[in-house]
Design an enzyme around this catalytic site. Structure first.
Site, mmCIF file in Angstrom:
data_model
loop_
_atom_site.group_PDB
_atom_site.id
_atom_site.type_symbol
_atom_site.label_atom_id
_atom_site.label_comp_id
_atom_site.label_asym_id
_atom_site.label_seq_id
_atom_site.Cartn_x
_atom_site.Cartn_y
_atom_site.Cartn_z
ATOM 1 N N HIS A 50 -39.055 -22.999 -10.719
ATOM 2 C CA HIS A 50 -38.038 -23.177 -11.679
ATOM 3 C C HIS A 50 -38.442 -22.270 -12.870
ATOM 4 O O HIS A 50 -37.269 -21.696 -13.590
ATOM 5 C CB HIS A 50 -38.019 -24.588 -12.035
ATOM 6 C CG HIS A 50 -36.992 -24.669 -13.073
ATOM 7 N ND1 HIS A 50 -35.478 -24.753 -12.744
ATOM 8 C CD2 HIS A 50 -36.957 -25.299 -14.509
ATOM 9 C CE1 HIS A 50 -34.711 -25.003 -13.707
ATOM 10 N NE2 HIS A 50 -35.745 -25.215 -14.601
ATOM 11 N N ASP A 52 -37.454 -23.614 -6.225
ATOM 12 C CA ASP A 52 -37.281 -24.291 -7.471
ATOM 13 C C ASP A 52 -37.013 -25.840 -7.136
ATOM 14 O O ASP A 52 -36.143 -26.418 -6.447
ATOM 15 C CB ASP A 52 -35.846 -23.962 -8.313
ATOM 16 C CG ASP A 52 -35.548 -24.707 -9.591
ATOM 17 O OD1 ASP A 52 -35.957 -25.661 -10.010
ATOM 18 O OD2 ASP A 52 -34.936 -23.755 -10.100
ATOM 19 N N SER A 68 -32.190 -22.037 -17.368
ATOM 20 C CA SER A 68 -32.321 -23.471 -16.954
ATOM 21 C C SER A 68 -31.063 -24.061 -17.618
ATOM 22 O O SER A 68 -29.709 -23.664 -17.597
ATOM 23 C CB SER A 68 -33.606 -24.251 -17.180
ATOM 24 O OG SER A 68 -33.453 -25.569 -16.554
#
Length: 263
Positions: free
Chosen positions: A232, A202, A105
């Site tokens: 995610h 996600d 991320s």
């Protein structure tokens, strides 16, 4: 896991920040894990990679950014630039030889910034739901007019956190400083091999972000794995196996290229 009982070590950085870390000695290219926004180095992906590297005899580093986990500082005082400085200090002081950066991320943004800073040290990049430019594209650009007005007035904003009962506190400085580190608006001069893993379910990072990265980097050695039912976090057992398999595949690819260059 064995990693859970290891003693945390600390690096004193030049700006007075104390960076908490765990490190394994081993072969190179080493593996360096960069966590996500408000995450820490004790997450499933970091620990799985550490255990994998222990079994394969490969060097490995995981650490906490300023204001995260066991490192010093307050989260709200941090920024993309500051956390990249932390990552740079960790790379420079805690690793040797070429490294494969694995960024989750926000860590995917920081690994790319680090790849631009230290290209000679980077053997390859693996991004998991990599989120370059998220402060602009996934925060500021999607805030309502009311949220923007509140941010301008109070210099901070609370937004829901799907992974914790406590909301995220987003400060104006994070948004403003993030604009100094945006990558997807121009060519990105990263030459290293890049492997991107992106869940198509996600809710935080749109799957087309992976395509944007592919389009902007100059490297031609870029592969994307789309996981149709992936979220995610990408932390299910099958996701963690995919991560380790992607790492091993990249290492084989790097060894093959090195052999070709020697020929």
């Amino acid at each position: 896991m064995t990693s859970e009982i290891q003693k945390t070590q600390f690096l004193e950085s030049t700006n007075g920040t104390t960076i908490a870390y765990h490190r394994l000695a081993g072969t190179t290219p080493g593996v360096m894990f960069l966590g996500g926004f408000k995450s820490d180095m004790s997450g499933g992906k970091a620990l799985t990679l550490e255990e994998h590297c222990r079994k394969t005899g490969r060097s490995f580093l995981r650490f906490d950014y300023q204001g995260h986990g066991e490192s010093s500082g307050d989260f709200v005082d941090g920024s993309i630039g500051q956390w990249t400085e932390n990552a740079t200090a960790a790379l420079d002081n805690l690793t040797e030889g070429p490294q494969i950066l694995v960024g989750s991320s926000m860590g995917g943004w920081i690994m790319m910034l680090l790849g631009l800073r230290r290209p000679e040290r980077i053997a390859g990049l693996i991004g998991l739901a990599a989120a370059p430019d998220f402060t602009e594209d996934l925060m500021w650009d999607v805030f309502t007019d009311e949220q923007r007005a509140r941010m301008e007035k109070d210099r901070c904003l609370e937004i829901p956190n799907d992974y914790d009962d406590e909301p995220y506190i987003i400060v104006q400085h994070l948004i403003e400083e993030g604009r100094k580190n945006l990558l997807l608006r121009a060519e990105i001069s990263i030459q290293s091999p890049i492997r991107l893993i992106q869940g198509m379910c996600d809710k935080d990072v749109p799957w087309n972000t992976a395509h944007r990265i592919l389009e902007q980097v100059v490297s031609n050695d870029v592969e994307i794995q789309f996981v149709k039912d992936g979220d995610h976090r990408l932390s299910r057992p099958q996701d963690l196996r995919r991560l380790c398999q992607t790492l091993e595949s990249l290492l084989i690819h790097l060894e093959s290229n090195e052999g070709d260059n020697q020929d």
